[in-house]
Scaffold this active site. Structure first.
Site, mmCIF file in Angstrom:
data_model
loop_
_atom_site.group_PDB
_atom_site.id
_atom_site.type_symbol
_atom_site.label_atom_id
_atom_site.label_comp_id
_atom_site.label_asym_id
_atom_site.label_seq_id
_atom_site.Cartn_x
_atom_site.Cartn_y
_atom_site.Cartn_z
ATOM 1 N N GLN A 181 0.827 -1.210 0.000
ATOM 2 C CA GLN A 181 0.000 0.000 0.000
ATOM 3 C C GLN A 181 0.860 1.260 0.000
ATOM 4 O O GLN A 181 0.342 2.363 -0.137
ATOM 5 C CB GLN A 181 -0.917 0.023 1.234
ATOM 6 C CG GLN A 181 -1.971 -1.060 1.237
ATOM 7 C CD GLN A 181 -2.893 -1.004 2.445
ATOM 8 O OE1 GLN A 181 -3.124 -2.019 3.076
ATOM 9 N NE2 GLN A 181 -3.443 0.155 2.779
ATOM 10 N N ARG A 215 -9.469 -0.006 7.747
ATOM 11 C CA ARG A 215 -10.663 0.739 7.386
ATOM 12 C C ARG A 215 -10.947 1.860 8.378
ATOM 13 O O ARG A 215 -12.091 2.066 8.804
ATOM 14 C CB ARG A 215 -11.862 -0.195 7.262
ATOM 15 C CG ARG A 215 -11.791 -1.019 5.989
ATOM 16 C CD ARG A 215 -13.137 -1.392 5.476
ATOM 17 N NE ARG A 215 -13.782 -0.250 4.921
ATOM 18 C CZ ARG A 215 -14.202 -0.164 3.646
ATOM 19 N NH1 ARG A 215 -14.030 -1.156 2.828
ATOM 20 N NH2 ARG A 215 -14.803 0.910 3.220
ATOM 21 N N CYS A 216 -9.911 2.550 8.758
ATOM 22 C CA CYS A 216 -10.094 3.757 9.548
ATOM 23 C C CYS A 216 -8.775 4.494 9.521
ATOM 24 O O CYS A 216 -7.760 3.923 9.190
ATOM 25 C CB CYS A 216 -10.461 3.457 10.990
ATOM 26 S SG CYS A 216 -9.117 2.794 11.970
ATOM 27 N N GLU A 270 -13.201 4.992 4.946
ATOM 28 C CA GLU A 270 -13.449 4.065 6.041
ATOM 29 C C GLU A 270 -14.569 4.433 6.972
ATOM 30 O O GLU A 270 -14.878 3.696 7.890
ATOM 31 C CB GLU A 270 -12.186 3.954 6.902
ATOM 32 C CG GLU A 270 -11.021 3.334 6.193
ATOM 33 C CD GLU A 270 -10.230 4.345 5.399
ATOM 34 O OE1 GLU A 270 -10.514 5.548 5.533
ATOM 35 O OE2 GLU A 270 -9.343 3.944 4.650
HETATM 36 O O1 CDP Z 1 -7.073 6.660 0.705
HETATM 37 P P1 CDP Z 1 -8.270 5.969 0.151
HETATM 38 O O2 CDP Z 1 -8.328 5.957 -1.336
HETATM 39 O O3 CDP Z 1 -8.522 4.644 0.775
HETATM 40 O O4 CDP Z 1 -9.519 6.780 0.689
HETATM 41 P P2 CDP Z 1 -10.283 8.064 0.176
HETATM 42 O O5 CDP Z 1 -9.359 9.131 -0.205
HETATM 43 O O6 CDP Z 1 -11.256 8.362 1.244
HETATM 44 O O7 CDP Z 1 -11.031 7.587 -1.126
HETATM 45 C C1 CDP Z 1 -11.720 6.385 -1.334
HETATM 46 C C2 CDP Z 1 -12.347 6.448 -2.714
HETATM 47 O O8 CDP Z 1 -13.499 7.309 -2.689
HETATM 48 C C3 CDP Z 1 -11.423 7.035 -3.790
HETATM 49 O O9 CDP Z 1 -11.654 6.473 -5.046
HETATM 50 C C4 CDP Z 1 -11.823 8.498 -3.773
HETATM 51 O O10 CDP Z 1 -11.396 9.221 -4.855
HETATM 52 C C5 CDP Z 1 -13.343 8.410 -3.584
HETATM 53 N N1 CDP Z 1 -13.837 9.652 -2.952
HETATM 54 C C6 CDP Z 1 -14.737 10.466 -3.617
HETATM 55 O O11 CDP Z 1 -15.161 10.132 -4.728
HETATM 56 N N2 CDP Z 1 -15.159 11.648 -3.025
HETATM 57 C C7 CDP Z 1 -14.720 12.004 -1.788
HETATM 58 N N3 CDP Z 1 -15.128 13.129 -1.229
HETATM 59 C C8 CDP Z 1 -13.830 11.165 -1.089
HETATM 60 C C9 CDP Z 1 -13.389 9.997 -1.709
#
Ligand code: CDP
Length: 785
Positions: A222, A369-370, A739
């Site tokens: 990761q 997941r957090c 998460e």
């Molecule tokens: O770091 P990680 O990708 O696990 O988490 P994240 O930044 O929270 O995003 C998870 C997924 O949800 C990604 O594909 C983001 O681009 C999408 N996302 C979104 O579409 N809109 C947001 N406000 C936050 C996340």
């Protein structure tokens, strides 16, 4: 920072179909197991059956003689190369292969390298290890007893099993709040150990080229860039010769952040043997030896005024760290961000004391997941607030509402030192109550009780802290937690975006392309997103703890805006107009008042390579290393309705409503997918999943018959809602979301079951709430039938 664009328009807020799925649904994903190199060898790991034992000797001669075996690696051999121990991402050490003793069941003791994986596994049985069992420590409480067996006797200064002691908040102010309180409510609870259990276990193919010295490691990582740096530091190999490639990853959930012995031994073996070495972990190996999650024992109190106003919070937390502190917390925060435990509430005084203890278990405590340890914090405060509501005899929803940080107090500094960027908690609560039908349900609950049926309504109003993080406070092993984006627009107006983060299924190839589309008007299908190859992406800290969107998403916006600035100069040249006379509309610059005099981004891109003005550099590309000024603070309220069977203790979920606020949603479909995944995992934790140990330290939960993951069959259906409170410091107002559902939902489930039993005084049921546990609670409460 450029202004926040909060409106959902253009390419933001659009459920673009996931670009990556085209290859996944036809079976063309490229996982570690798919990587086959010429002349490749296979590695298998011998694991300790004992949780704590001295190693008297290891006899590998029979294994080495098995036809097809190329080498057998032990800790002793690694020690000759100073590789028997490695640093962890939390600054501790962990054995690569055991030398002196084993400290957990499943610990890596020896590795066989063979011509095929079956021979490698067969040879493991021929290795003869003489173990001398030692007393086992299986709880952190026992670990801290004065005469507890010393687990880390390998560490010179370690005379006990303490890992860390860390405090946040103001002890004195909190004491005062408690001295002046009208009511004090206490909760003692345990968030049990569980495992991220990604569908694809860990693995790697290490390929050291004997001719060039180039080390290529295909690896389930990761955080490939950070891993490359650690590999360079541990092995002394020059960093430019190490390339880590994380291909498609079948789920990570924090489990693929730590560096595991398998990666290191495979690389060392490839170096020594001059041939590629593949290691594919099996399910039991993954479940018993890799980064677990949770395992926090929490004991805390809430001080309240007669009218229910919260005035103080104090929490003591004891963490079971396993035999090594290896969970990759930001170095300043020993128990992760557990001090977000004041949650969504305006509590003026708080004091949090955290301690970690070594036990004879696998290391872990990963950000499953957090964000770092936020689930544990959120669970605790939500359970405590629910308990307070029962003890005060007030409605749990109203107690929350009364104490929410008011919308006009943002940005808000919490008593433990977080600066919440934005929030508006009441609308999320209201929406959840409305959608679940709270008032009617309370009536129905009363009627049901009269009929002898037990219905419960559980709530959780969580606040997360994600997007690590501002470099002044956040680093992993000293590497600051920025992230990066490199965007290059080709002459035909197509683009490639290279990122320092690494998706494990979150849909980055789609959402990050949408950010580029939003900023430049190049449609997402014309933007290739590349991640996970350290030679071909800019340095970044990787994907975990919902940091990708807040950090690399922001970097993408900033890089795209730099390109827009250059595109404006090019457009001015092409249109023979002054830059000040140009206006931008997604995808094109036009002359103010003359919309027909326009140049599209595609035309401008072509000019960047064919007709750029003299004195200007050719090309259209930009890089940004983004250092976020603050974390982001997504929040929400979940409501869960259950009915408990008085005859069996079985509880059925009647309804789940999840209202999340992650600011601007880039792709609502992907966000919903993230939330549903989180809700499923939250349900699993609340209802069925548990990794436990017998008194000899044997791990119960080493396979999917004992460790129960929810399938589509058990998982309740969910109703989702949303509010939108943009992050003021993020270029497009997005907060992370990855998460949040796992953060809020376990508390909501427990609160619902407790609520069903609450009229009989049941205040605490520990997860997983298996029917036998609920049945015992029913019996004790005189409610069993
Ligand atoms: O770091 P990680 O990708 O696990 O988490 P994240 O930044 O929270 O995003 C998870 C997924 O949800 C990604 O594909 C983001 O681009 C999408 N996302 C979104 O579409 N809109 C947001 N406000 C936050 C996340």
């Amino acid at each position: 920072m450029t202004g926040v664009e909060t409106e959902h328009k253009g390419w933001l807020g659009r459920s673009v179909k996931r670009k990556e799925d085209a290859r996944f649904i036809v079976g063309r994903g490229n996982y570690i197991e798919d990587i086959k190199l010429p002349n490749m060898l296979h590695m298998a790991i011998l694991r300790s059956p004992f949780a704590h034992a001295k190693i008297n000797s290891i006899d590998t001669s029979a294994a080495a003689e098995l036809p097809g075996v190329v080498a057998v690696v032990t800790g002793e051999l690694l020690a000759e190369h100073k590789l028997a121990w490695m640093p962890t991402l939390s600054g501790d050490t962990q054995a690569v292969l055991a030398t002196d003793k084993v400290r957990m069941q499943g610990q890596e003791v020896a590795c066989v390298i063979a011509e095929d994986p079956y021979i490698a596994h067969d040879a493991l049985e021929l290795i003869d290890v003489d173990y001398e069992p030692l007393p086992v420590v299986i709880s952190p409480q026992a670990a801290l007893e004065p005469n507890a067996p010393l687990i880390r006797d390998d560490k010179e200064d370690q005379t006990d099993n303490k890992v860390y002691h860390w405090e946040a908040g103001d002890a004195e102010a909190t004491e005062k709040a408690f001295a002046e309180a009208d009511k004090v409510v206490r909760l003692v609870t345990h968030y049990p150990r569980c495992h991220p259990a990604p569908l694809e276990c860990c693995g790697c193919v290490a390929d050291v080229d004997p001719a060039t010295g180039k080390v290529t490691i295909y690896m389930t990582s990761q955080a490939p860039h950070a891993h490359r740096t650690v590999f360079a530091l541990v092995t002394g190999l020059p960093e430019q010769n190490i390339q880590i490639i994380s291909p498609d990853i079948g789920g990570g959930f924090g489990n693929k952040v730590p560096i595991y012995p398998g990666y290191v031994v495979a690389t060392a073996a490839s170096l020594l043997l001059g041939r590629p070495v593949k290691w594919i972990e099996d399910r039991s190996g993954n479940l018993i030896s890799t980064g677990f999650a949770r395992d926090f024992y929490m004991d805390g109190e809430l001080a309240l005024k007669e009218d229910g106003t919260m005035t103080g919070l104090r929490v003591k937390m004891l963490s079971d760290q396993g035999y090594s502190y290896a969970d990759a917390q930001p170095s300043k925060f020993k128990a992760g961000l557990f001090h977000i435990v004041t949650g969504s509430y305006d509590i003026p005084a708080a004091h949090v004391v955290t301690e970690g203890a070594y036990t004879n278990k696998a290391p872990g405590g990963v950000a499953y997941r957090c964000s770092f340890r936020v689930t544990e914090a959120s669970f605790f405060i939500e359970r405590l607030v629910q308990t307070a509501a029962y003890e005060l005899g007030v409605d749990p929803a109203e107690l929350r509402r009364k104490n929410f940080i008011p919308a006009d107090k943002f940005p808000y500094t919490s008593a433990t030192g977080f600066e919440y960027d934005s929030g508006n908690y009441e609308p999320a609560l209201d929406q959840a109550l409305e959608r679940v039908g709270y008032q009617e349900l309370r009536e129905e609950q009363k009627r049901a009780r009269e009929e002898g049926r037990l219905i419960g309504i559980g709530l959780a109003s969580f606040t997360e802290v994600v997007g690590a993080g501002p470099s002044r406070q956040y680093d992993i092993l000293g590497i600051k937690m920025f992230d990066s984006a490199e965007l290059r627009v080709h002459p035909t107006g197509k683009a490639i975006l290279k990122l320092g983060v690494k998706s494990q299924g979150q849909g980055h190839e789609t959402t990050f392309a949408q950010i580029v589309a939003h900023e430049l008007g190049i449609p997402p299908e014309d933007v290739t997103v590349q991640e996970g190859d350290t030679d071909n992406t800019p340095y970044g800290l990787g994907t975990y703890a919902s940091r990708s969107t807040p950090v690399a998403g922001a970097a993408t916006s900033v890089a795209a805006r730099k390109i827009r600035d250059k595109a404006k100069k090019l457009a001015a040249h092409m249109l023979e107009a002054a830059e000040d006379d140009l206006e931008w509309e997604t995808g094109k610059f036009f002359v103010k008042g003359a919309p027909d005099r326009a140049k599209t981004i595609q035309e401008i891109a072509f000019a960047a390579y064919t007709d750029h003005p003299q004195g200007m550099e050719a090309g259209l590309e930009a890089v940004n290393y983004y250092d976020p000024p603050n974390m982001t603070y997504p929040f929400g309220t979940y409501a869960v309705v259950v009915e408990v069977d008085r005859g069996t203790g079985q509880w059925d979920v009647k309804k789940v409503v999840a209202v999340d606020d992650c600011g601007t949603r880039i792709n609502p479909m992907i966000v919903e997918g993230q939330i549903m995944g989180g809700l499923t995992e939250g349900y699993g934790t609340a209802a069925m999943q548990l990794i436990t140990f017998d008194e000899e330290g044997n791990c119960i939960g080493s396979n999917f018959t004992d460790y129960l993951l929810p399938t589509a069959w058990e998982t309740p259906s969910f109703e989702l809602g949303e509010t939108t409170t943009p992050s003021p410091h993020h270029p497009i107002g997005a907060k992370g979301v990855g998460e949040s559902a796992t953060v809020g939902s376990p508390a909501a489930y427990v609160n619902a079951v407790v609520d069903a039993l609450a009229h009989a005084g049941v205040r605490n049921i520990e997860m997983p709430m298996t029917p036998d546990k609920v049945w015992t609670a029913l019996q004790e409460a005189g409610l069993a039938e």
